[in-house]
Write an enzyme that holds these catalytic residues in place. Structure first.
Site, PDB file in Angstrom:
ATOM      1  N   SER A 129      12.318 -28.074 -21.330  1.00  0.00           N
ATOM      2  CA  SER A 129      12.847 -28.262 -19.983  1.00  0.00           C
ATOM      3  C   SER A 129      14.363 -28.300 -19.987  1.00  0.00           C
ATOM      4  O   SER A 129      14.978 -28.784 -20.932  1.00  0.00           O
ATOM      5  CB  SER A 129      12.340 -29.584 -19.405  1.00  0.00           C
ATOM      6  OG  SER A 129      10.942 -29.649 -19.438  1.00  0.00           O
ATOM      7  N   ASP A 182       6.161 -39.050 -12.473  1.00  0.00           N
ATOM      8  CA  ASP A 182       5.513 -38.072 -11.582  1.00  0.00           C
ATOM      9  C   ASP A 182       4.486 -38.755 -10.677  1.00  0.00           C
ATOM     10  O   ASP A 182       4.352 -38.396  -9.505  1.00  0.00           O
ATOM     11  CB  ASP A 182       4.817 -36.974 -12.404  1.00  0.00           C
ATOM     12  CG  ASP A 182       5.799 -35.915 -12.893  1.00  0.00           C
ATOM     13  OD1 ASP A 182       6.923 -35.862 -12.351  1.00  0.00           O
ATOM     14  OD2 ASP A 182       5.451 -35.141 -13.806  1.00  0.00           O
ATOM     15  N   HIS A 210       7.195 -24.603 -21.949  1.00  0.00           N
ATOM     16  CA  HIS A 210       7.023 -25.393 -23.155  1.00  0.00           C
ATOM     17  C   HIS A 210       7.528 -24.677 -24.398  1.00  0.00           C
ATOM     18  O   HIS A 210       7.681 -25.291 -25.447  1.00  0.00           O
ATOM     19  CB  HIS A 210       5.567 -25.832 -23.280  1.00  0.00           C
ATOM     20  CG  HIS A 210       5.234 -26.932 -22.308  1.00  0.00           C
ATOM     21  ND1 HIS A 210       4.249 -27.842 -22.499  1.00  0.00           N
ATOM     22  CD2 HIS A 210       5.805 -27.272 -21.127  1.00  0.00           C
ATOM     23  CE1 HIS A 210       4.208 -28.696 -21.480  1.00  0.00           C
ATOM     24  NE2 HIS A 210       5.144 -28.351 -20.626  1.00  0.00           N
TER      25      HIS A 210
END
Ligand code: HEM
Ligand code: FES
Lengths: 441, 180
Positions: free
Chosen positions: A221, A246, A217
């Protein structure tokens, strides 16, 4: 964003009261709600979340197994059989734990190869990557010690062979092995300490995973294009976009996982381990769990080199094959991250993948039997030597050379440009000139 | 530091450095001493060490026969060797991986006593029971990675680096020994 305000939070007075004293809600909101994620993740980006799910699953099932398991050489095997037969739902909890281990490695290996292909280990994500390698090492140690616990034939002999590797260390090797065992063979003291460590290490993994996510973070990413987001247009908030993606991925995963747990629970296991450990009888063949096979192949393939005897050379190569991953960010010197824009690298990546699979295949075969029935003289040990050599050639020769001499394809201007419209650099077949607005990538 | 440097309180830095290093060294020593018990606790405990010796009656073992006994949780191979086995162990072959004469490995030529653990990675070699593969040199064969041992328990072929270990043992009478 300031820490003591929850701009989009829906909390009432209590939440605000807590948050201004301990900002867990605004932290969650910032790191998992708003976290700006590149808008172009593909499904290979699901595997981190799956690994997280499996880690929790392993800890919960492991804890429940621990409530019924007895770590003693005379009782361990029977206590596991009792879990399977007599404990209510014990079979389910154990089969989820046993197969969960295998799926954990499948998921993590895919996660790692994803990182290798898309260059996620490159600056500024080196530490993120290295923390990942530490997690892999901890997972391996955990799984190895877990496999000893049911005290079957392969538990015992696997532990014997692997701990004996340390005897290859010059001078102090034998004392180290005795120290590891707490005796003169793998025995009750060994089982007890392995149990304690098998219990502990997963919680260490949780800690390192925490650091892994913090590092993620900080840098943000990576994404399939391997270019950094430049504007808000290039990202979407993690929630709901990727929480939903996800969750969908998790659903698909669970279908496959459940299919194995319920319909093929022994798919990954060796029947030999359903025989109780006997220290006077070595099984015909000692094979480790499938996820260790590539490393086992490397261990067995290396011959004596120069003044280093074969045993030590094999051990060095085996550990080296994992430790080399720490150096990957400095071995792969290409400026372009994603394999999408590296026409030669993609081929070598594919060859490397096949090489690793072949190593796994070789690791499960007796070294001195022929690979093909028609060519007697070409044995598995020979195939193992070739694939082992290639493994290291890939890291130490191919990657540095590619970094120097490969000409990457032109990169798109931005993630949103590539995703939303212009095909420039959208793939190896892209040409810089054509632009087709609003076409989905 | 050669010159004495004084900070605004008039303390001299050399003295500070010394205190700093001395405190650090002291803490490191205490730290190391505190870790030691945790490392040492992994070493074999007194009760494990106490199982240290085993007595074996050799009377019942016929020539050509082998038995396996347990010593410190390890298998020990005892072979009542035949004349041919003794003489084949006696010919000193050149270029052994771990050169040793047969005489250095036995107390009495008829009795070979070795720890039955392959010096490669710790499997139990085959060759104790009738009909088991004894390898190319008539001693033992380790199926794990293919090590061949001769009738003196010496490594002759395969990945194992050393000969089968000869435990400490003594003849109590003509037909009994104590191992350990
Ligand atoms: C990183 C997470 C973990 C991994 C990869 C892992 C892996 C394994 C493996 C491979 C086995 C052998 C299964 C078999 O063949 O029977 C095992 C057994 C066992 N594990 Fe874990 N484990 C993990 C976490 C845990 C945790 C957190 C606990 C306890 C709190 C635990 C407790 C046990 C117990 C009691 C056994 C023995 C029972 C059995 O063999 O089924 N595990 N583990
Ligand atoms: S353990 Fe005997 S040859 Fe490897």
């Amino acid at each position: 964003m300031s820490a003591h305000s929850i701009e989009t939070g829906s909390g009432g007075g209590l939440v605000k009261w807590i948050d201004s004293r301990l900002p867990i809600f605004s932290y969650m909101q910032k790191e998992y709600g708003e976290y700006p994620a590149p808008r172009n993740f593909n499904y290979w980006w699901n595997f981190g979340a799956l690994a997280m799910f499996l880690l929790v699953t392993m800890i919960v099932t492991g804890l429940w197994l621990a409530m019924q398991y007895t770590p003693h050489v005379d009782l361990a095997f029977d206590s596991v059989q009792r879990i399977m037969r007599d404990v209510n739902s014990g079979w389910f909890i154990r089969l989820v734990h046993v197969n969960g281990g295998s799926f954990f490695f499948i998921v993590v290996y895919i996660h790692i190869f994803r990182g290798m292909y898309y260059g996620s280990f490159k600056a500024p994500r080196e530490l993120l990557w290295m923390l990942g390698v530490i997690i892999l090492l901890l997972m391996m140690a955990t799984a190895f010690m877990g496999y000893v616990l049911p005290w079957g034939q392969l538990s015992f002999w696997g532990a014997t062979v692997i701990t004996n590797l340390f005897s290859a260390i010059p001078l102090v090797g034998d004392s180290i092995v005795t120290w590891l065992w707490g005796g003169f063979t793998v025995d009750n003291p060994t089982l007890n300490r392995f149990y304690a460590l098998h219990f502990l290490l997963p919680f260490l993994i949780v800690g390192v995973v925490g650091l892994h996510v913090v590092a993620l973070h900080v840098t943000g990413s990576n994404n399939p294009l391997g270019i950094e987001p430049k504007s808000q247009q290039d990202t979407v908030p993690f929630h709901p976009y990727y929480t939903v993606k996800d969750s969908f991925g998790l659903g698909v995963f669970l279908v496959i996982f459940a299919a194995v747990v319920f319909f093929a629970p022994d798919f990954f296991s060796e029947p030999e381990n359903y025989e109780k450990a006997d220290f006077l009888k070595t099984p015909e063949e000692i094979v480790p769990e499938w996820y260790f096979l590539p490393f086992f192949a490397i261990l067995r393939s290396v011959p004596a080199i120069w003044f280093v005897e074969a045993k030590l050379a094999g051990v060095i190569a085996m550990f080296g094959s994992i430790f080399v991953l720490f150096a990957l960010p400095w071995l792969d010197t290409a400026k372009v991250r994603s394999g999408k824009f590296r026409p030669i690298f993609r081929w070598f990546f594919l060859i490397f993948l096949v090489d690793c699979l072949l190593l796994g295949f070789v690791g499960g075969k007796p070294p001195n039997s022929p690979v093909f029935e028609s060519i007697e003289s070409f044995e598995f040990i020979d195939l193992g030597r070739i694939t082992t050599a290639w493994y290291f050639i890939h890291f130490f020769i191919i990657l540095p050379l590619l970094g120097r001499f490969e000409r990457p394809l032109p990169l798109p201007d931005s993630i949103s440009a590539a995703v939303l419209g212009s095909h420039s650099g959208g793939g190896p077949a892209a040409s810089g000139a054509t632009a087709k607005p609003m076409e989905k990538a | 530091m050669t010159e004495q440097v004084q900070d605004h309180d008039g303390h001299d830095e050399d003295r500070r450095d010394f205190l700093y290093i001395a405190t650090g060294a002291f803490a490191a020593t205490i730290g190391a001493a505190a870790i030691w018990p945790f490392i040492d606790a992994w070493n074999p405990s007194a009760d494990v060490l106490a199982q240290a010796s085993t007595e074996v009656d050799l009377g019942a073992i016929e020539e050509g026969q082998s038995v396996t006994v347990v010593w410190r949780g390890k298998p020990v191979f005892i072979r009542h060797r035949t004349g041919t086995e003794i003489s084949s162990a006696d010919e000193p072959p050149d270029g052994l991986p771990d050169p040793q004469s047969d005489g250095d490995r036995v107390l009495k030529p008829e009795w070979l006593v070795v720890v039955g653990i392959c010096t490669h990675l710790g499997c139990v070699p085959l060759g104790q029971k009738v009909g088991e593969n004894r390898g190319e040199f008539g001693g033992w064969f380790c199926p794990c990675h293919g090590s061949h041992y001769d009738t003196s328990g010496r490594i002759r072929k395969g990945p194992a680096p050393r000969n089968l270990e000869v435990p400490e043992y003594a003849f109590l009478t003509d037909t009994s020994i104590r191992i350990g």
